[in-house]
Design a protein around this motif. Structure first.
Motif, PDB file in Angstrom:
ATOM      1  N   LYS A  84      -4.524   2.904  -0.822  1.00 43.00           N
ATOM      2  CA  LYS A  84      -4.120   2.962  -2.221  1.00 43.00           C
ATOM      3  C   LYS A  84      -2.998   1.956  -2.490  1.00 43.00           C
ATOM      4  O   LYS A  84      -1.986   1.930  -1.791  1.00 43.00           O
ATOM      5  CB  LYS A  84      -3.639   4.371  -2.562  1.00 43.00           C
ATOM      6  N   VAL A  85      -3.181   1.136  -3.520  1.00 41.89           N
ATOM      7  CA  VAL A  85      -2.185   0.131  -3.874  1.00 41.89           C
ATOM      8  C   VAL A  85      -1.065   0.798  -4.662  1.00 41.89           C
ATOM      9  O   VAL A  85      -1.316   1.602  -5.568  1.00 41.89           O
ATOM     10  CB  VAL A  85      -2.836  -1.005  -4.708  1.00 41.89           C
ATOM     11  N   ARG A  86       0.182   0.453  -4.330  1.00 40.14           N
ATOM     12  CA  ARG A  86       1.343   1.006  -5.030  1.00 40.14           C
ATOM     13  C   ARG A  86       1.361   0.511  -6.479  1.00 40.14           C
ATOM     14  O   ARG A  86       0.792  -0.528  -6.789  1.00 40.14           O
ATOM     15  CB  ARG A  86       2.634   0.535  -4.365  1.00 40.14           C
ATOM     16  N   ASP A 110      -6.757  -6.044  -8.431  1.00 42.74           N
ATOM     17  CA  ASP A 110      -8.051  -5.368  -8.496  1.00 42.74           C
ATOM     18  C   ASP A 110      -8.971  -6.041  -7.497  1.00 42.74           C
ATOM     19  O   ASP A 110      -9.570  -7.067  -7.788  1.00 42.74           O
ATOM     20  CB  ASP A 110      -8.623  -5.446  -9.907  1.00 42.74           C
ATOM     21  N   ARG A 146      -8.342  -2.388   5.037  1.00 39.85           N
ATOM     22  CA  ARG A 146      -6.936  -2.543   4.644  1.00 39.85           C
ATOM     23  C   ARG A 146      -6.498  -4.005   4.748  1.00 39.85           C
ATOM     24  O   ARG A 146      -5.850  -4.542   3.851  1.00 39.85           O
ATOM     25  CB  ARG A 146      -6.048  -1.659   5.504  1.00 39.85           C
ATOM     26  N   PHE A 157       0.820  -1.204   0.000  1.00 38.07           N
ATOM     27  CA  PHE A 157       0.000   0.000   0.000  1.00 38.07           C
ATOM     28  C   PHE A 157       0.856   1.256   0.000  1.00 38.07           C
ATOM     29  O   PHE A 157       1.905   1.319   0.622  1.00 38.07           O
ATOM     30  CB  PHE A 157      -0.924   0.028   1.211  1.00 38.07           C
ATOM     31  N   ASP A 158       0.354   2.261  -0.692  1.00 39.47           N
ATOM     32  CA  ASP A 158       0.938   3.590  -0.694  1.00 39.47           C
ATOM     33  C   ASP A 158      -0.053   4.485   0.040  1.00 39.47           C
ATOM     34  O   ASP A 158      -0.966   5.040  -0.546  1.00 39.47           O
ATOM     35  CB  ASP A 158       1.156   4.072  -2.129  1.00 39.47           C
ATOM     36  N   LYS A 202      -8.383  -6.093   2.015  1.00 36.63           N
ATOM     37  CA  LYS A 202      -7.921  -5.742   0.667  1.00 36.63           C
ATOM     38  C   LYS A 202      -6.548  -6.359   0.408  1.00 36.63           C
ATOM     39  O   LYS A 202      -6.296  -6.920  -0.653  1.00 36.63           O
ATOM     40  CB  LYS A 202      -7.868  -4.222   0.518  1.00 36.63           C
TER      41      LYS A 202
END
Length: 127
Positions: A36-38, A52, A104, A31-32, A107
């Protein structure tokens, strides 16, 4: 995902997903920020474009957090009957915090399981 997987030891997808680590090397961050996924792993360079998770984790989080928070709020109201402002102070931050934390985790778990099982969108073989 076409690289030689023999270069990387097998990673437990559950442990990597819960910790938010790369599903291939287990070292880089997934995660970033919070959710948000890096774009790629900073350690092994795995491209996260396959990741996704969609709305899957959010649906489960809403059901789980809703059950916990509404149940606790009803129990507190029946046993102690606090004023309405006490309910807002207790349950709104709990629902938001628990929802973000659990989103989080779920996901990350779903993304690592996607990588482990080589999951893709459905395809129709038209051969």
């Amino acid at each position: 995902m076409d690289e030689d997987k023999a270069l990387f030891p097998p990673i437990d997808p559950i442990r990597a997903g819960v910790r938010g680590c790369c599903p291939r090397c287990g070292q880089g961050r997934l995660f970033d920020g919070l959710l948000k996924v890096r774009p790629a792993c900073s350690n092994c360079g795995l491209d996260y474009s396959f990741a996704d998770s969609g709305d899957g984790p959010v649906v489960f989080v809403l059901l789980i957090v809703g059950f916990i928070v509404v149940g606790a709020a009803l129990w507190m109201d029946v046993n102690y009957a606090p004023p309405l402002w006490v309910h807002f102070i207790l349950w709104v931050p709990l629902a938001i915090g628990l929802g973000l934390w659990l989103t989080r985790i779920l996901k990350g778990l779903l993304i690592t399981l996607q990588y482990r099982n080589d999951a893709r969108p459905g395809e129709i073989d038209r051969g």
